[in-house]
Scaffold this active site. Structure first.
Site, short mmCIF file in Angstrom:
data_model
loop_
_atom_site.label_atom_id
_atom_site.label_comp_id
_atom_site.label_asym_id
_atom_site.label_seq_id
_atom_site.Cartn_x
_atom_site.Cartn_y
_atom_site.Cartn_z
N ASP A 24 11.67 -26.72 36.24
CA ASP A 24 11.98 -26.28 34.88
C ASP A 24 10.89 -25.31 34.43
O ASP A 24 9.86 -25.16 35.10
CB ASP A 24 12.06 -27.46 33.91
CG ASP A 24 11.00 -28.49 34.19
OD1 ASP A 24 9.85 -28.09 34.48
OD2 ASP A 24 11.29 -29.70 34.13
N ASP A 39 8.42 -24.26 31.38
CA ASP A 39 7.82 -24.63 30.10
C ASP A 39 7.13 -23.41 29.52
O ASP A 39 6.69 -22.51 30.24
CB ASP A 39 6.79 -25.74 30.29
CG ASP A 39 7.41 -26.99 30.90
OD1 ASP A 39 8.61 -27.23 30.67
OD2 ASP A 39 6.70 -27.71 31.62
N ASP A 67 -4.81 -30.02 33.82
CA ASP A 67 -5.48 -30.82 34.84
C ASP A 67 -6.05 -30.02 36.01
O ASP A 67 -7.25 -30.02 36.26
CB ASP A 67 -4.59 -31.99 35.31
CG ASP A 67 -3.15 -31.60 35.59
OD1 ASP A 67 -2.83 -30.39 35.57
OD2 ASP A 67 -2.33 -32.50 35.86
P1 ATP Z 1 6.32 -30.86 38.08
O1 ATP Z 1 6.62 -29.98 39.21
O2 ATP Z 1 6.38 -32.30 38.42
O3 ATP Z 1 7.08 -30.58 36.81
P2 ATP Z 1 4.12 -30.03 36.50
O4 ATP Z 1 2.72 -29.67 36.86
O5 ATP Z 1 4.95 -28.98 35.86
O6 ATP Z 1 4.79 -30.59 37.80
P3 ATP Z 1 4.55 -31.53 34.11
O7 ATP Z 1 4.41 -32.99 33.89
O8 ATP Z 1 5.84 -30.85 33.90
O9 ATP Z 1 4.05 -31.30 35.60
O10 ATP Z 1 3.43 -30.84 33.23
C1 ATP Z 1 3.43 -29.49 32.87
C2 ATP Z 1 2.01 -28.95 32.77
O11 ATP Z 1 1.29 -29.69 31.77
C3 ATP Z 1 1.18 -29.11 34.02
O12 ATP Z 1 1.39 -28.05 34.91
C4 ATP Z 1 -0.22 -29.14 33.48
O13 ATP Z 1 -0.66 -27.85 33.16
C5 ATP Z 1 -0.05 -29.91 32.18
N1 ATP Z 1 -0.24 -31.36 32.37
C6 ATP Z 1 0.69 -32.30 32.64
N2 ATP Z 1 0.16 -33.51 32.73
C7 ATP Z 1 -1.15 -33.37 32.49
C8 ATP Z 1 -2.25 -34.27 32.43
N3 ATP Z 1 -2.09 -35.56 32.65
N4 ATP Z 1 -3.47 -33.75 32.14
C9 ATP Z 1 -3.64 -32.44 31.92
N5 ATP Z 1 -2.66 -31.55 31.98
C10 ATP Z 1 -1.42 -31.98 32.25
MG MG Z 2 6.99 -29.25 34.99
#
Ligand code: ATP
Ligand code: MG
Length: 450
Positions: free
Chosen positions: A73, A75, A149
């Protein structure tokens, strides 16, 4: 050099020499043209930018595109406040209490729009282990980047300029296949222990190596996961298990010592020699489904993960003289109660798990009318898939699974021919059951060979 500078910025506000300058990487270098970004998220960025705000596609989507992986997705991060975002889009709503985000609908697409978060102040509300409980200050672009993160997750794509804005050397780290924590790993894990699970999941899913600095403290800090609310842990486990790389994730969790005594589910999975083969088969099966773009049901997944635990209890109860079906009911409750303490398995998922388990003894019955009523059950398909898994694991004769495969596909006369003869004791029992006075509950029948 840059990294040192950043950690100085992160470690103290006092000698902070002003906001860090990010690298602005042009499309000729990073190679992501704007048509790779979803139409909806592009539109959201354009609209916000037209209104004078900053707006970027952020996080996982940028990271995945740089790696050549299809993003799940898209964001958006912006300096517009949630209220400003909501006003800018007709089909949008603010969600969340702790940190408000806005869901914007663009056609079928839902875009999550987040306002830049600010630096955690010294007065941030934390629990006694240092886990941040409240995190709702808005901030600058640079602060938002520092709060993410991993460096690979702190990349911002500007669809208008086709540039990637990189405050933390994320593009370079991705090129080197490294998952590096922004700031000091130990304090980042303390703030949010789920980051340890995220590290393992992202590394496994994307074929990255966790930077040694970020990897080292995981083993000693693993127990901090105990204080994470069950619902959050459940969500993260589900993400991990349905990532399409569950086998790799689970194996790596064990290597990192993240399974022991923390997540009862993982203890169960990895420390039962009997169950391990079954679970690994189930996970490989799920991974395959995810890769083929087929859906996965959390109920099926958790039914598989916990099956051997339930079996163990079931056997014990039966050996203690409990009738078969009541014993299964008790065993199910025992297993699900233990899990509920740590993982908030929702009621619906728990009901799905039980349905699948309860169908299993019924596959032993291949005589009389029972097979006909079994295939009419609404959860038959899930129960049957589960039976196939058990057969593949060698727990049930393959002949039984094959029989059910054929029975489903056969026509009326063929089905009738397939039925096995009623077991000798069964007819007598049936007849007796018709007389209410001496009725024998089905649950008292001797366990069928499983
Ligand atoms: P996925 O492919 O699973 O969606 P993602 O990295 O996009 O991986 P999300 O949970 O959608 O994971 O989170 C979006 C963004 O928000 C991450 O890329 C990161 O920048 C930030 N983020 C998410 N969780 C955390 C956390 N626990 N601490 C700090 N930043 C976070
Ligand atoms: Mg994501």
């Amino acid at each position: 050099m840059i990294r040192k500078f950043i950690s100085r910025v992160l470690s103290g506000k006092k000698n902070r020499p002003g906001a860090p300058t990010p690298a602005v990487i042009p499309v000729a270098t990073h190679g992501i043209s704007r048509d790779r970004i979803s139409a909806g998220s592009r539109r959201v960025c354009e609209t916000l930018q037209e209104q004078g705000h900053q707006a970027y596609v952020v996080g996982g989507a940028v990271r995945d595109l740089l790696l050549g992986v299809e993003p799940k997705d898209f964001d958006v991060a912006t300096n517009a406040t949630p209220e400003e975002v909501r006003r800018a889009f007709r089909r949008s709503r603010i969600i969340g209490r702790r940190f408000q985000i806005v869901h914007v609908m663009m056609g079928q697409e839902q875009i999550e729009v987040t306002t830049f978060r600010g630096e955690l102040g010294d007065d941030a509300k934390k629990d006694e282990h240092g886990r941040v409980l409240r995190d709702n200050v808005f901030g600058s672009h640079a602060e938002d980047a520092a709060r993410r993160d991993f460096t690979a997750n702190a990349l911002y794509y500007d669809p208008a300029a086709e540039t990637v804005i990189d405050y933390h050397h994320g593009v370079g780290d991705l090129k080197a296949k490294t998952l590096r924590m922004i700031g000091e790993p130990k304090s980042r894990y303390r703030e949010d222990p789920v980051r340890m699970l995220r590290a393992v999941r992202l590394a496994a899913k994307l074929g990255l190596v966790i930077d040694p600095e970020a990897r080292r403290p995981i083993r000693e800090m693993a127990e901090l996961l105990e204080n994470v609310p069950a619902a959050r842990l459940f969500d993260e486990m589900l993400k991990l298990l349905t990532s399409g790389h569950a086998v790799k994730c689970i194996t790596q969790l064990r290597d990192e010592g993240l399974h022991h005594g923390l997540l009862p589910l993982l203890d169960v999975i990895l420390e039962q020699p009997l169950g391990e083969k079954f679970v690994m088969l189930a996970l490989a099966n799920t991974d395959e489904r995810v890769r083929q773009g087929k859906g996965t049901s959390p109920g099926f997944l958790f039914a598989a993960l916990l099956w051997h635990e339930a079996l163990a209890h079931w056997e014990k109860l039966k050996a203690a003289g409990e009738p078969k079906i009541p014993a299964l009911f008790q065993a199910m409750d025992m297993v699900l109660d233990v899990q509920a303490e740590k993982l908030a398995i929702t009621r619906r998922i728990a009901a799905d798990i039980k349905d699948i388990w309860l169908l299993q003894p019924r596959f032993d019955q291949r005589a009389g009318k029972r097979p006909y009523s079994l295939i009419e059950q609404p959860r038959f398909r899930a129960g049957y898939d589960f039976l196939l898994l058990r057969a593949e694991a060698g727990e049930v004769e393959m002949e039984v699974a094959d029989w059910w495969t054929r029975f489903q596909n056969a026509d009326g006369p063929e089905r009738a021919q397939m039925l096995l003869p009623e077991p000798a004791g069964e007819k007598k029992r049936r007849r007796r059951r018709k007389k209410p006075a001496s009725a024998t509950a089905e649950s008292d029948s001797p366990p069928a060979a499983a």
